[in-house]
Design an enzyme around this catalytic site. Structure first.
Site: not given
Ligand code: 3PY
Length: 258
Positions: A182, A52, A156
Site C-alpha cells: 500500500d 483483506h 502505508e
Molecule cells: C501492505 O503491504 O500494504 C500490507 O498492508 C501488508 O499486506
C-alpha cells in the site's frame, strides 16, 4: 498481560510471524506445528487478516484460540480503525490489534483510545471470551489489557510517512508496522524503488528513535532476513496463500521435470 508483549522480546532476533488470510484454524495450526512451537525457532505471532483476507469476525474466536494453543500470539488486523471493530477483535482474544492506514498522530491517539479500557481509553467492557486465548492470564486480564495488549498501527500512506515522527511519539502505540504494498501505491512510487526504500528507512528510524518496535511485511524468508538485519523488531515472513500457491507450483514443476 506482560506475557503478551514478551512475544516481541526474544533476545536479539526479530519476532517472526506470518499472515493468515484463510479462515482456517487447521491451516494456522498446521503451519505453526510444521515450523516449531519454540518462539526462538518458530513463529511467535500470527496476523489474522480481517482487512483483506477471507476472515470475518465470526472466525476470530476459533483462530485466536488455535494460534494461542500453539504458543504464538494472535494479532488481528481489523478491516478499519473503527472502535467497534477493534473492540470485537480484542474481545475475541486477540493479543493485539493491527490497524490499516494510520495517517496522523490523531489517528494513532484514536486507535490507542479504542484499544484501552477507561481511564486510558473508551473500550467497552465485555472480555468473557478474550481470556480463553491468553493462557494463564485469568482475572488479571483487566489490568494486563491496559498495557499488555499490543497496539500496532500500519504506516502505508504518504501522510503516514510525513507525520511519522509525531505518530511514533503517541503514547500507547507499541508497534509501527509498514505495509510496503500500500505504501508504494499510495505514494505513487515503484515498490522496491529508491523513494519507497527511503520512506521505509525514515519510518524505521523514527520508530526506533521513539523507542517503539518497528515491523514490516515481507513475501519470503530472504526478504525477511534482510529486514531483520535492517533493524526491524517484528517481521512477517510470508502469507498462507502465497505459500500454498508457490509450494504447489514448485512441486508440480519438479514432478514435470522443469
Ligand atoms: C501492505 O503491504 O500494504 C500490507 O498492508 C501488508 O499486506
Amino acid at each position: 498481560g506482560t506475557a503478551i508483549k514478551k512475544t516481541l522480546d526474544i533476545g536479539s532476533n526479530a519476532a517472526y510471524g506470518f499472515w493468515l488470510t484463510l479462515p482456517s484454524a487447521a491451516v494456522a495450526k498446521t503451519i505453526l506445528r510444521s515450523c516449531s512451537t519454540d518462539p526462538e525457532a518458530g513463529f511467535s505471532w500470527v496476523l489474522i487478516d480481517a482487512e483483506h483476507g477471507l476472515i470475518s469476525d465470526k472466525d476470530y474466536y476459533e483462530l485466536t484460540n488455535a494460534i494461542a494453543s500453539e504458543g504464538a500470539s494472535p494479532l488481528i488486523r481489523v478491516p478499519w480503525s473503527e472502535e467497534w471493530l477493534i473492540k470485537r477483535a480484542l474481545d475475541a482474544g486477540a493479543h493485539g490489534i493491527v490497524t490499516p492506514m494510520c495517517h496522523s498522530a490523531e489517528d494513532a491517539a484514536r486507535i490507542v483510545r479504542y484499544s484501552k479500557y477507561p481511564p486510558l481509553g473508551t473500550r467497552g467492557y465485555g472480555p468473557m471470551f478474550a481470556t480463553h486465548a491468553i493462557p494463564g492470564v485469568g482475572t488479571a486480564y483487566d489490568a494486563g489489557a491496559a498495557t499488555g495488549l499490543l497496539v500496532v498501527v500500519q504506516i502505508e500512506s504518504k501522510s503516514g510517512v510525513e507525520n511519522i515522527e509525531e505518530i511514533t511519539r503517541v503514547e500507547g502505540v507499541d508497534v509501527v508496522f509498514i505495509g510496503p504494498f500500500d505504501l508504494a501505491k499510495q505514494m505513487g512510487v515503484e515498490r522496491g524503488g529508491e523513494e519507497h526504500e527511503a520512506a521505509i528507512q525514515r519510518i524505521l528510524n523514527a520508530t526506533k528513535s521513539a523507542g517503539k518496535k518497528a515491523a514490516i511485511f515481507c513475501t519470503d524468508g530472504a526478504q525477511a532476513r534482510q529486514r531483520e538485519r535492517d533493524g526491524f523488531d517484528m517481521v512477517s515472513v510470508t502469507t498462507d496463500v502465497g505459500l500454498l500457491g508457490d509450494g504447489m507450483k514448485h512441486e508440480l514443476q519438479a514432478a514435470r521435470g522443469f
